[in-house]
Write a protein that holds these residues in place. Sequence first.
Motif, PDB file in Angstrom:
ATOM      1  N   ARG A  39      38.720  40.227  59.327  1.00 16.96           N
ATOM      2  CA  ARG A  39      37.837  39.992  58.182  1.00 16.96           C
ATOM      3  C   ARG A  39      38.163  38.698  57.450  1.00 16.96           C
ATOM      4  NH1 ARG A  39      35.796  41.138  53.154  1.00 16.96           N
ATOM      5  NH2 ARG A  39      33.854  42.306  53.162  1.00 16.96           N
ATOM      6  N   LEU A  40      39.063  37.896  58.011  1.00 15.52           N
ATOM      7  CA  LEU A  40      39.508  36.682  57.333  1.00 15.52           C
ATOM      8  C   LEU A  40      38.346  35.725  57.077  1.00 15.52           C
ATOM      9  CD1 LEU A  40      41.726  34.890  56.180  1.00 15.52           C
ATOM     10  CD2 LEU A  40      42.256  34.133  58.511  1.00 15.52           C
ATOM     11  N   LYS A  41      37.482  35.543  58.065  1.00 15.64           N
ATOM     12  CA  LYS A  41      36.332  34.635  57.892  1.00 15.64           C
ATOM     13  C   LYS A  41      35.473  35.082  56.709  1.00 15.64           C
ATOM     14  CE  LYS A  41      32.443  34.650  60.290  1.00 15.64           C
ATOM     15  NZ  LYS A  41      31.417  34.534  61.352  1.00 15.64           N
ATOM     16  N   ASP A  42      35.212  36.400  56.639  1.00 18.44           N
ATOM     17  CA  ASP A  42      34.397  36.937  55.535  1.00 18.44           C
ATOM     18  C   ASP A  42      35.078  36.721  54.186  1.00 18.44           C
ATOM     19  OD1 ASP A  42      32.689  37.756  57.480  1.00 18.44           O
ATOM     20  OD2 ASP A  42      33.137  39.891  57.331  1.00 18.44           O
ATOM     21  N   TRP A  43      36.393  36.969  54.129  1.00 22.76           N
ATOM     22  CA  TRP A  43      37.117  36.778  52.868  1.00 22.76           C
ATOM     23  C   TRP A  43      37.023  35.324  52.409  1.00 22.76           C
ATOM     24  CZ3 TRP A  43      37.846  40.861  50.289  1.00 22.76           C
ATOM     25  CH2 TRP A  43      38.360  42.045  50.830  1.00 22.76           C
ATOM     26  N   LEU A  44      37.134  34.384  53.372  1.00 20.45           N
ATOM     27  CA  LEU A  44      37.054  32.962  53.023  1.00 20.45           C
ATOM     28  C   LEU A  44      35.673  32.584  52.499  1.00 20.45           C
ATOM     29  CD1 LEU A  44      39.050  31.473  56.037  1.00 20.45           C
ATOM     30  CD2 LEU A  44      39.694  31.240  53.633  1.00 20.45           C
ATOM     31  N   GLN A  45      34.647  33.181  53.095  1.00 21.10           N
ATOM     32  CA  GLN A  45      33.275  32.826  52.719  1.00 21.10           C
ATOM     33  C   GLN A  45      32.820  33.492  51.423  1.00 21.10           C
ATOM     34  OE1 GLN A  45      31.310  33.971  56.387  1.00 21.10           O
ATOM     35  NE2 GLN A  45      31.148  31.842  57.069  1.00 21.10           N
ATOM     36  N   PHE A  46      33.340  34.696  51.146  1.00 20.98           N
ATOM     37  CA  PHE A  46      32.751  35.465  50.045  1.00 20.98           C
ATOM     38  C   PHE A  46      33.732  35.831  48.928  1.00 20.98           C
ATOM     39  CE2 PHE A  46      30.343  36.675  53.948  1.00 20.98           C
ATOM     40  CZ  PHE A  46      29.210  35.917  53.658  1.00 20.98           C
ATOM     41  N   GLN A  47      35.004  35.429  49.077  1.00 21.31           N
ATOM     42  CA  GLN A  47      35.960  35.839  48.027  1.00 21.31           C
ATOM     43  C   GLN A  47      35.726  35.050  46.741  1.00 21.31           C
ATOM     44  OE1 GLN A  47      39.980  37.618  48.751  1.00 21.31           O
ATOM     45  NE2 GLN A  47      40.581  35.520  48.397  1.00 21.31           N
ATOM     46  N   ILE A  95      45.735  36.007  52.551  1.00 21.10           N
ATOM     47  CA  ILE A  95      45.673  34.701  53.235  1.00 21.10           C
ATOM     48  C   ILE A  95      44.464  33.915  52.740  1.00 21.10           C
ATOM     49  CG2 ILE A  95      45.175  33.584  55.461  1.00 21.10           C
ATOM     50  CD1 ILE A  95      46.937  35.802  56.759  1.00 21.10           C
ATOM     51  N   ALA A  96      43.292  34.576  52.702  1.00 24.66           N
ATOM     52  CA  ALA A  96      42.067  33.912  52.244  1.00 24.66           C
ATOM     53  C   ALA A  96      42.220  33.419  50.811  1.00 24.66           C
ATOM     54  CB  ALA A  96      40.880  34.866  52.364  1.00 24.66           C
ATOM     55  N   LYS A  97      42.771  34.280  49.963  1.00 25.52           N
ATOM     56  CA  LYS A  97      42.937  33.938  48.543  1.00 25.52           C
ATOM     57  C   LYS A  97      43.830  32.707  48.380  1.00 25.52           C
ATOM     58  CE  LYS A  97      44.574  36.066  44.220  1.00 25.52           C
ATOM     59  NZ  LYS A  97      45.221  37.267  43.643  1.00 25.52           N
ATOM     60  N   MET A  98      44.932  32.659  49.127  1.00 26.24           N
ATOM     61  CA  MET A  98      45.882  31.557  48.985  1.00 26.24           C
ATOM     62  C   MET A  98      45.358  30.269  49.614  1.00 26.24           C
ATOM     63  SD  MET A  98      49.616  33.424  49.263  1.00 26.24           S
ATOM     64  CE  MET A  98      49.256  34.754  50.398  1.00 26.24           C
ATOM     65  N   LEU A  99      44.647  30.382  50.756  1.00 27.41           N
ATOM     66  CA  LEU A  99      44.058  29.187  51.375  1.00 27.41           C
ATOM     67  C   LEU A  99      43.019  28.558  50.444  1.00 27.41           C
ATOM     68  CD1 LEU A  99      43.548  30.188  55.136  1.00 27.41           C
ATOM     69  CD2 LEU A  99      45.142  28.499  54.228  1.00 27.41           C
ATOM     70  N   LEU A 100      42.184  29.388  49.867  1.00 22.30           N
ATOM     71  CA  LEU A 100      41.160  28.874  48.948  1.00 22.30           C
ATOM     72  C   LEU A 100      41.793  28.246  47.710  1.00 22.30           C
ATOM     73  CD1 LEU A 100      38.558  31.784  49.233  1.00 22.30           C
ATOM     74  CD2 LEU A 100      38.305  29.453  50.137  1.00 22.30           C
ATOM     75  N   SER A 101      42.899  28.803  47.267  1.00 26.04           N
ATOM     76  CA  SER A 101      43.611  28.263  46.109  1.00 26.04           C
ATOM     77  C   SER A 101      44.159  26.868  46.415  1.00 26.04           C
ATOM     78  CB  SER A 101      44.739  29.209  45.711  1.00 26.04           C
ATOM     79  OG  SER A 101      45.517  28.655  44.691  1.00 26.04           O
ATOM     80  N   ILE A 102      44.739  26.700  47.604  1.00 23.17           N
ATOM     81  CA  ILE A 102      45.252  25.378  48.015  1.00 23.17           C
ATOM     82  C   ILE A 102      44.093  24.390  48.134  1.00 23.17           C
ATOM     83  CG2 ILE A 102      46.371  24.082  49.894  1.00 23.17           C
ATOM     84  CD1 ILE A 102      47.959  26.660  50.547  1.00 23.17           C
ATOM     85  N   ASP A 103      42.991  24.837  48.750  1.00 21.44           N
ATOM     86  CA  ASP A 103      41.875  23.956  49.073  1.00 21.44           C
ATOM     87  C   ASP A 103      41.173  23.395  47.832  1.00 21.44           C
ATOM     88  OD1 ASP A 103      40.156  22.795  51.114  1.00 21.44           O
ATOM     89  OD2 ASP A 103      38.592  24.143  50.363  1.00 21.44           O
ATOM     90  N   LYS A 104      41.128  24.167  46.763  1.00 22.16           N
ATOM     91  CA  LYS A 104      40.325  23.754  45.595  1.00 22.16           C
ATOM     92  C   LYS A 104      41.051  22.759  44.696  1.00 22.16           C
ATOM     93  CE  LYS A 104      41.606  27.396  42.328  1.00 22.16           C
ATOM     94  NZ  LYS A 104      41.174  28.576  41.575  1.00 22.16           N
TER      95      LYS A 104
END
Length: 725
Positions: A717-725, A295-304
Amino acid sequence: MSIHNQNVKEYLSGNIERITYHNPENGFCVLRVKVKNHKDLVTVTGSVPSVSAGEYIKCSGIWYNDRNHGKQFKADFLKALPPDTLEGIEKYLGSGLIKGIGAHFAKKLVTAFGDQVFDVIEHKPELLSTLDGIGKIRANSICNNWKDQKIVREIMIFLQSHGVGTTRATRIFKTYGEEAIAIVSKDPYQLAKDIRGIGFVSADTIASNLGIAKDSLIRARAGLSYALLEATSNGHCALPLETLIENTQKLLGIDSSLVKLAIEKEIESKTIICDLIEDKPCIFLASYHFYEKQIAKMLLSIDKEDVPWGNNNSQELIPEIEQKLSIRLADNQKEAIIKALSKRLMVITGGPGTGKTTLVKALLKLLELKKLNVKLCAPTGRAAKRLSETTGLDATTIHRLLEINSSGGGFKYNEDNRLICDYLIVDESSMIDVTLFYALIKALPDHIGLLLVGDVDQLPSVGAGQVLKDVINSSIITTVRLNQIFRQSESSAIITNAHKVNKGILPDLNFHKGNSDFYFIKAEPGDDIINKIITITCDRIPRKFNLNPINDIQLLCPMQRGGIGARSLNTELQKVLNPNYEKGITKFGQIFAVGDKVMQTENNYDKDTYNGDIGVISAINQEEQEVTIDFYGNKVVYDYDDLDQITLAYATTIHKSQGSEYPAVIIPITMQSYMMLRRNLVYTAITRGKKLVVIIGEKKAFAMAVKDGKSSNRYSRLKDWLQFQ
């Protein structure tokens, strides 16, 4: 009746005329039996896993005199056998035991085949279709149902012989088929994993009876898995290592060294994963660890990524949108719209009356001008219906958006078959759990624009995780928090008091304007509050506000159990609101009757009904053993055996009400529920009411809830994945 010595064991046999009571969980029954040489029917009490009218019973026991019910036979041994008289056979077949055979066809079968009817059904099914009204399809159905019923009874006897209740026997059969007893005998702990309603304790009882040692590694690993599954049902994606060891020890009564060994073995087999949450070692079920990371990986991909639709003229178009919709947007709403069109991923959060709906409607008009293919969805049917009503556009549940893949399981739309849309708006996103959000996000096309809308201060999702909260708290994803209450909403006591509660301020409970939409009624626990709830629901609200007590009024309870729990209040309200209830059928400890308001309690992909869907029973077919429920105009047929996923819904828990709005809500709050009383619970309940909110109970309990702002911490751990992935 002859005189009996009440202390001397006697033997009794006869045909069951009717079943007064039978508890399938422990087998206890009260039977009315036709016994030779007895003029009147004999009442027999005893225990048997499964029983039907018409069966022949053999039993031993003693006679005793019951003060209320007179002379009875108390059996210490009771065995039910197929009937051996034509009258008994007809009663047995017509009792509803076999789907497809009611009283009419039972008579026809017995007339045609006499005492050979069982043999015909089992070994010569082709003869059935020679009878008028029984074609090949019905004949096959009768034979298959007869065979299935025999297996279910065998499972019942197996379970009860191991000290386990039998209410889930049909579900075990549906899951494992004819191999059920063999599978359960080989690994009884599989039951706790696969069958909803059968917990670890029941599986452990069978395991113990089968000789599995208390300190065996197989038991330790099964207990560990169960402890983690329990954690997910409480909203956690993981548990701290020490907490998991402690919980498993407590559950199994074994040494911590054995639990640690079980953890090592489960990590080796990759069913669980150890990772850090805020520097604390935690254990995840492997699937949840994977979901959150993806989820974190895909959200960050959309966001960038940059927006593909261009946003140069967005600000210039806002006056045109205001004119078209006849609205005046506040500055923070305009800012939110401009941000939403300049970002591919954004979150909008805010409480009631802060303009989330108006903002979404304006954004939709702008997206329409840009000729984008927009889809709208929400986690529940009621939330989707409300979204559709407020926007004037089609909205669907997430499950229906993704479409169930009936042949292969899972969803039709996934990473290999993406949704066709340019922009997706997800409403009530505080309700979305990790599993569902992962299924949604992996089905999104690469160019998608995604807007998450929801009130982060409400209760988190029923399932594991806290997706919206983690996304906002990461501070990585652009978030607009609406906190201004608009003038048209300021006159609503529901909205002003909801915001007070959310800030930890106790509303004024002593002052009610004549036409207020918010009331507090003092009531003492016990009969006082129950009587007042019935009077308010059935008389006072319908009279004063012209609301229908079944369709418009919803009781929202902090708990399922207890005197003012949803279960108890459903029973009380059914009696006064449904005149048909005495004609209903009893299944899984509840009476279901035509006209009853009911709720689906789990996702049923085959029937396209989902947890929280509310409907009304429109028909009951005794012969086919089917109940028809009308969900928002969609009529769905349930076998009797599937009714363990249906519950009465005159009252429901606050958790189950998420994503729904009702014209009027009544919220009983007493100290009896003190363990559940939290600010976000009461806030969520109040914000479910559109026209009227009535809180009834003890002021002390309500004040305690408002004061307690601690939202239960969920391990994710979603918050951590978003912040540090």
